[in-house]
Scaffold this active site. Structure first.
Site, PDB file in Angstrom:
ATOM      1  N   GLY B  54       0.807  -1.207   0.000  1.00  0.00           N
ATOM      2  CA  GLY B  54       0.000   0.000   0.000  1.00  0.00           C
ATOM      3  C   GLY B  54       0.842   1.260   0.000  1.00  0.00           C
ATOM      4  N   GLY B  56       1.791   4.899   1.798  1.00  0.00           N
ATOM      5  CA  GLY B  56       1.855   5.381   3.172  1.00  0.00           C
ATOM      6  C   GLY B  56       3.063   4.858   3.928  1.00  0.00           C
ATOM      7  N   HIS B  57       3.928   4.099   3.227  1.00  0.00           N
ATOM      8  CA  HIS B  57       5.100   3.505   3.864  1.00  0.00           C
ATOM      9  C   HIS B  57       6.396   4.130   3.356  1.00  0.00           C
ATOM     10  CE1 HIS B  57       2.160   0.671   5.153  1.00  0.00           C
ATOM     11  NE2 HIS B  57       1.996   0.141   3.961  1.00  0.00           N
ATOM     12  N   LYS B 105       4.760  -8.812   2.059  1.00  0.00           N
ATOM     13  CA  LYS B 105       4.523  -8.674   3.502  1.00  0.00           C
ATOM     14  C   LYS B 105       3.219  -9.394   3.847  1.00  0.00           C
ATOM     15  CE  LYS B 105       5.012  -4.116   3.200  1.00  0.00           C
ATOM     16  NZ  LYS B 105       5.400  -4.188   1.784  1.00  0.00           N
ATOM     17  N   ASP B 110      -2.411  -7.987   0.530  1.00  0.00           N
ATOM     18  CA  ASP B 110      -1.190  -8.204  -0.241  1.00  0.00           C
ATOM     19  C   ASP B 110      -1.042  -9.677  -0.606  1.00  0.00           C
ATOM     20  OD1 ASP B 110      -0.126  -5.543  -0.271  1.00  0.00           O
ATOM     21  OD2 ASP B 110       0.462  -5.774   1.823  1.00  0.00           O
ATOM     22  N   HIS B 216       0.014  -0.245   9.269  1.00  0.00           N
ATOM     23  CA  HIS B 216      -1.202   0.161   8.554  1.00  0.00           C
ATOM     24  C   HIS B 216      -2.146   0.955   9.450  1.00  0.00           C
ATOM     25  CE1 HIS B 216       0.369  -3.048   5.976  1.00  0.00           C
ATOM     26  NE2 HIS B 216      -0.168  -2.341   5.014  1.00  0.00           N
TER      27      HIS B 216
END
Lengths: 330, 330
Positions: B54, B56-57, B105, B110, B216
């Site tokens: 996703g 945001g990492h 991950k 995912d 998350h």
């Protein structure tokens, strides 16, 4: 306010101890004096580069020690200048027989202590005063403009010049050119928290931002309504571009710098807005740097620095560098 | 909540556009599909490395594309898996005739999408599932442990193995060894703010912390009283060391990772506490990495990852790497 610290009075030393252990391959930190030097021996005849300032700006200053950058640096307590003794130790450590360049951000405490140290040492010196913050209109008798992101650029560019074997006069010329050809502007969404008090220095309303902030947790020059990133970037870039008087076809280096608590993703978004504005004016971004390089503890905010580039600065930027923060070409 | 964004639905693309412009020398970003590849052409016969997840990492995942690391990566929307189509495009882009390693991950979305993509492609594949978060006790039928900092280490270590010309089987063996020999643990001081809502996902009292968080924005496994850094580090390290069963004389790599809003100075202080505890147990820190590499938007917090090292991993860690985030040896 919750932070990853122990007793507040131990924060500086504990942070430096962590840095020292992490980067022992590149930097030798003397914890007793809070002075750090390159790990390897000095190159005889190379001009030395010394920088320093208060704690709370990490990875500045120790993160820029290494090949093609600083030879020594010293750090004071939170947001306070290093002492004269520390500066003298850094100068001695960086002296390889060709003189030393002192890189001093224009804050009252720093200027005073570096000035006294410069008078007391026998090492041949040049001093460059960094004052790139264009949110301040200089007033007669006042401290004038604060040093911001240009400091990082001078570490790299004057560092490359020194590494090439240039004389002290030449290294100082490059440092002054960078200082003269760059401007910065910062905004904060939230104040930072000082370890001593555990409290924010000032409060910003949920729909406001602090415009024209420095890196010492001080208030900005004014307050504005919070706005989308593109408006905030325009607000910061406008005075920078006006002062640099960039014409279509000009080439610049852009530094988008996080002030501590702003995540990298937002800094990239800010950089994208800078790019859109510069492209619309026909100004090309020759090089860029996005990240948190000169911070103000955990302040949420960003500063933008633009440096007008020429062939010499491009060559010096691309020259090899190997420090904890900047590494390329080797 | 104030952030440097425009319309929230544009955040992902605007951030990626900024990243693309900043790192165009190393990474080619296809904004239409949110898939990125190395800038230079593939090396025929080299095993390809693909990662993704996703948004945001940041700087994960695109920041680890380059020589000695990933060949391609894809990114979904905020905290959501990339689609099967994106993953297939990344696999195709990384395929140089020797097969592709997928680094996934262990999060439900995912795992599902990477699994479907793996079934649909004709490219020979190995899949490594990263599940280093030891705050979770695996339960039958549950998703199990989440992937955290080991992801970053696998990008580097399996990437070096692939760069050396090793076979797909060998590259996958290294990736699985890293996954098996590493453990992570995270704590949050504050929740992150999602761009969609502009609000924190959960509230943490001013004297509490969230223990055992993933990346998350989800709640941790429990809540504890806020405490000095050394106690928080002990709390995180204890389960890691117990599971890795490190004996005196053991050698480890330590990753202290910021989750988004925690400044670098605090991460160094955390690293110092890790070092003190490991030294007291006779465990040596062979290599270290301190910074914000795998974030959870603007979450204030940190995760610690420990990898048990051997000669092979040490050699692979020191091998040249050139990505936007990790650069050394070249």
């Amino acid at each position: 306010m919750k932070r990853f610290i122990n007793a507040s009075e131990d924060s500086v030393l504990e942070t430096l101890a962590g840095f020292a252990a992490c980067h022992a391959d590149l930097v030798a930190v003397r914890l007793a004096s809070k002075v750090a030097t390159r790990r390897e021996a000095l190159t005889a005849g190379k001009v030395g580069l010394v920088s320093g300032g208060g704690f709370g700006h990490e990875p500045t200053h120790f993160g820029f020690i290494g090949v093609g950058a600083l030879d020594a640096a010293c750090v004071g307590t939170v947001f306070s200048s290093p002492s004269v003794a520390q500066i003298l130790e850094a100068i001695q450590s960086a002296d390889a027989g060709a003189g030393v360049l002192l890189i001093v951000k224009n804050y009252a405490g720093d200027v005073m202590n570096f000035k006294v140290a410069a008078q007391e040492t026998a090492v041949p010196l040049e001093v460059v005063l960094v004052s790139d913050d264009c949110s301040i209109t200089p007033q007669p008798g006042a401290q004038g403009r604060r040093g911001m992101g240009a400091t990082v650029l001078i570490h790299k560019l004057a560092g490359a010049m020194a590494q090439s074997g240039a004389s002290l006069t030449e290294v100082a010329r490059v440092a002054r050119k960078v200082s003269a050809c760059s401007r910065s502007y910062g905004v904060a969404l939230e104040s930072c928290v000082t370890p001593n008090t555990g409290k924010r220095i000032f409060d910003v309303a949920s729909d406001e931002i602090e415009v024209g902030v420095g890196i010492h947790g001080e208030r900005g020059v004014r307050r504005e309504k919070f706005a989308p990133a593109k408006d905030l970037v325009a607000l910061m870039l406008e005075p920078i571009l006006m002062e640099l008087n960039l014409q279509p076809g000009a080439s610049v280096l852009v530094l988008v710098n996080g002030l501590g608590a702003t995540p990298l993703a937002e800094l990239y978004l800010v950089f994208n807005e800078v790019k859109i504005i510069l492209e619309a004016r026909g100004v090309g971004i020759a090089r860029s740097l996005v990240g948190s390089f000169l911070t103000s503890l955990d302040m949420a905010g960003t500063s933008i620095t633009v440096l007008s580039m020429d062939e010499e600065l491009l060559r010096l930027w691309d020259a090899p560098v190997c420090t904890p923060v900047l590494r390329w070409g080797m």
